[in-house]
Write a protein that holds these residues in place. Structure first.
Motif, short mmCIF file in Angstrom:
data_model
loop_
_atom_site.label_atom_id
_atom_site.label_comp_id
_atom_site.label_asym_id
_atom_site.label_seq_id
_atom_site.Cartn_x
_atom_site.Cartn_y
_atom_site.Cartn_z
N LEU A 55 0.88 -1.17 0.00
CA LEU A 55 0.00 0.00 0.00
C LEU A 55 0.92 1.21 0.00
N GLY A 56 0.93 1.94 -1.12
CA GLY A 56 1.95 2.95 -1.27
C GLY A 56 3.31 2.27 -1.28
N LEU A 57 4.30 2.95 -0.72
CA LEU A 57 5.66 2.40 -0.74
C LEU A 57 6.01 1.68 0.55
N ILE A 58 5.12 0.79 0.95
CA ILE A 58 5.42 -0.18 2.01
C ILE A 58 4.85 -1.51 1.54
N GLY A 59 5.71 -2.52 1.50
CA GLY A 59 5.26 -3.78 0.92
C GLY A 59 5.89 -4.99 1.58
N GLY A 60 5.26 -6.15 1.38
CA GLY A 60 5.75 -7.40 1.92
C GLY A 60 5.65 -8.52 0.90
N MET A 61 6.59 -9.45 0.97
CA MET A 61 6.62 -10.61 0.08
C MET A 61 6.89 -11.85 0.91
N GLN A 62 5.92 -12.74 0.97
CA GLN A 62 6.07 -13.95 1.77
C GLN A 62 6.87 -15.00 1.00
N GLU A 83 11.51 -24.90 6.80
CA GLU A 83 11.81 -25.16 8.21
C GLU A 83 12.74 -24.09 8.79
N ILE A 84 13.73 -23.71 8.01
CA ILE A 84 14.61 -22.60 8.37
C ILE A 84 14.27 -21.43 7.45
N PRO A 85 13.96 -20.24 8.00
CA PRO A 85 13.56 -19.11 7.15
C PRO A 85 14.58 -18.81 6.05
N ILE A 86 14.04 -18.50 4.87
CA ILE A 86 14.87 -18.25 3.70
C ILE A 86 15.11 -16.75 3.49
N SER A 87 14.26 -15.91 4.07
CA SER A 87 14.37 -14.47 3.79
C SER A 87 15.73 -13.88 4.16
N ILE A 96 17.21 -4.67 1.70
CA ILE A 96 15.84 -4.94 2.14
C ILE A 96 15.93 -5.62 3.50
N ARG A 97 14.81 -6.05 4.04
CA ARG A 97 14.81 -6.54 5.42
C ARG A 97 14.01 -7.84 5.54
N GLN A 142 6.46 -15.71 10.44
CA GLN A 142 6.29 -15.82 9.01
C GLN A 142 7.67 -15.57 8.39
N ASP A 143 7.82 -15.94 7.15
CA ASP A 143 9.10 -15.75 6.45
C ASP A 143 8.84 -14.75 5.34
N THR A 144 9.21 -13.50 5.58
CA THR A 144 8.76 -12.42 4.72
C THR A 144 9.88 -11.42 4.44
N LEU A 145 9.92 -10.90 3.22
CA LEU A 145 10.77 -9.76 2.89
C LEU A 145 9.91 -8.51 2.96
N VAL A 146 10.44 -7.44 3.57
CA VAL A 146 9.68 -6.19 3.64
C VAL A 146 10.46 -5.08 2.94
N PHE A 147 9.70 -4.12 2.41
CA PHE A 147 10.24 -3.07 1.55
C PHE A 147 9.63 -1.72 1.92
#
Length: 441
Positions: free
Chosen positions: A362-369, A381-385, A399-400, A406-411
């Motif tokens: 939403l706008g310039l804040i985003g997430g990718m699971q 089993e072990i987070p990949i992010s 990125i973070r 959850q295993d997520t990349l955030v932007f």
């Protein structure tokens, strides 16, 4: 300018010996030293001591909204420091930048949010709003209203009250004694919120605090109608509604404040980060006209709360210029438009890559699971992010990862990002996903 190798080595060793990093792995720091030593920022880019240039895909800590290297902010800070770098705002002392900024914030905040208490940052803002909410009910003769409700996966800071309100359990587990009277309800469940209110008794609840979009919890966007229902419930049970706009304020979501997407006005709203784009330390709480009138009419002594730097003249001057730039350069609209481009890029990568699950922005804040199985949503089993973050950094993108439950990349790139820069960001992400998939699949 590049530093000589001996200087880099010296700084690495001094960092390991003397600098305790916030929210970092102490063992990793001691083994490898700092991952970057940044020396310069320009636009959406950061440059480290070795000359490596990277896209700041997180606006550092969700906060460098107008981008790096803005000389206007340096100039206004210098001018203010030359006249009046600091003066206290205790005992009704004041200064012009604080007055002007409070007035500006009142003019742009949603609804009747009209009066401002200044802090030095987000954790202080959330600690402050908790104390103000409880003090409000003391003034109203309802001192039994002391419980604070927040949401699971929420993040409100690391001061004691803010930590206790934070729904992410690892932050609370960091200490062995959190503050009492804090309750956490599941996600965006209206039923869970009602259950806690009825179980504890509405006459004991001071406030409900929520991020319009949960940031550090994984960029979780509430379902349609959620905040409208929350507002109704708070009104029904006379509970103060507080929004934590520390991450979502000042254009991040494609509107000036995140809660504006939902057409409701809270009783109190916390801010920090984007108010100065990180060029100076500042935060605060904006209080509704109704609540502040009660403070005025019912208070008969000193407001025994405040920080040395509340209303800091230099920080307030920087914030005024920062907001001016956001408005002048139409960055809220750019955030909306580039946010659409970012989500489009996420969806393309979702189709292309086996490990990309749910995507949202939403706008310039985003997430990718990141998932092992798209159909079931099962994670690794072990987070990949973290592995993906390392690959992206090698290729020039910061990125973070979020790995709590959850295993997520955030932007959260700077609001000045353009379409070409967004495409570069997506290309790097694409390459990073490909590299990791080849390793693990």
């Amino acid at each position: 300018m590049l530093k000589e190798v001996p200087v880099v080595q010296e700084l690495n060793e001094l960092d390991k010996k003397h600098f305790i990093h916030p929210t970092s792995s102490i063992s990793q720091q001691q083994e490898n030293g700092p991952s970057f030593i940044f020396t310069e920022g320009k636009g959406i880019y950061l440059t480290d001591i070795t000359g490596k240039k990277v896209i700041d895909g997180m606006s550092s800590l969700w906060n460098v909204n107008i981008g790096h290297g803005r000389e206007e902010l340096a100039k206004v800070a210098q001018e203010q420091m030359s006249k009046l770098a600091f003066s206290s705002c205790f005992s009704t002392f004041s200064n012009e930048p604080a007055i002007r900024l409070a007035t500006k914030l009142a003019s742009i905040a949603p609804g009747d949010l009209n009066s401002v208490f200044f802090t030095s940052g987000g954790s202080e803002s959330n600690d402050t709003v908790i104390k103000l909410a409880r003090h409000y009910w003391i003034l109203k003769g309802q001192s039994n209203r002391q419980k604070i409700i927040s949401r699971s996966k929420s993040y409100h800071g690391v001061a004691m009250g803010a930590t206790s309100a934070t729904g992410l359990k690892p932050f609370r587990d960091f200490t062995n004694s959190i503050a009492p009277d804090f309750y956490h309800v599941e996600g965006s469940s209206i039923e869970a919120l009602l259950e806690v209110i009825e179980q504890e008794g509405p006459e004991t609840i001071a406030a409900f605090i929520t991020e319009p979009i949960q940031g550090a919890g994984g960029v979780n966007i509430a379902p349609s109608g959620y905040f409208q229902e929350v507002r109704k419930i708070c009104d029904q049970y006379c509970i103060l509604m507080i929004t934590d706009e520390v991450i979502t304020g000042f254009g991040r979501t494609g509107k000036l404040f995140g809660i504006e997407h939902y057409g409701v006005t809270p009783d109190m709203m916390c801010f920090a980060k984007g108010v100065t784009s990180g060029y100076s330390q500042l935060g605060g709480v904006i209080i509704s006209e109704k609540v502040y009138k009660d403070f005025i009419n019912l208070s008969n002594g000193t407001l025994l709360h405040g920080y040395t730097y509340s209303g800091h003249p230099t920080a307030c001057s920087v914030a005024l210029k920062n907001i001016e730039i956001i408005e002048r350069e139409n960055l809220v609209e750019n955030s909306r438009l580039m946010g659409e481009e970012m989500l489009k890029g996420f969806k393309y990568l979702q189709e292309k890559h086996e490990i990309v699950g749910d995507v949202r922005a939403l706008g310039l804040i985003g997430g990718m699971q990141i998932v092992k199985d798209k159909k079931t949503g099962e994670g690794f089993e072990i987070p990949i992010s973290p592995k993906l973050v390392a690959e992206a950094a090698k290729r020039g993108l910061i990125i973070r990862p979020v790995t709590f439950d959850q295993d997520t990349l955030v932007f959260a790139p700077p609001l000045i990002i353009n379409k070409e820069e967004m495409e570069t960001m997506m290309d790097i992400l694409d390459e990073s996903l490909t590299a990791v998939e080849q390793e693990i699949l």
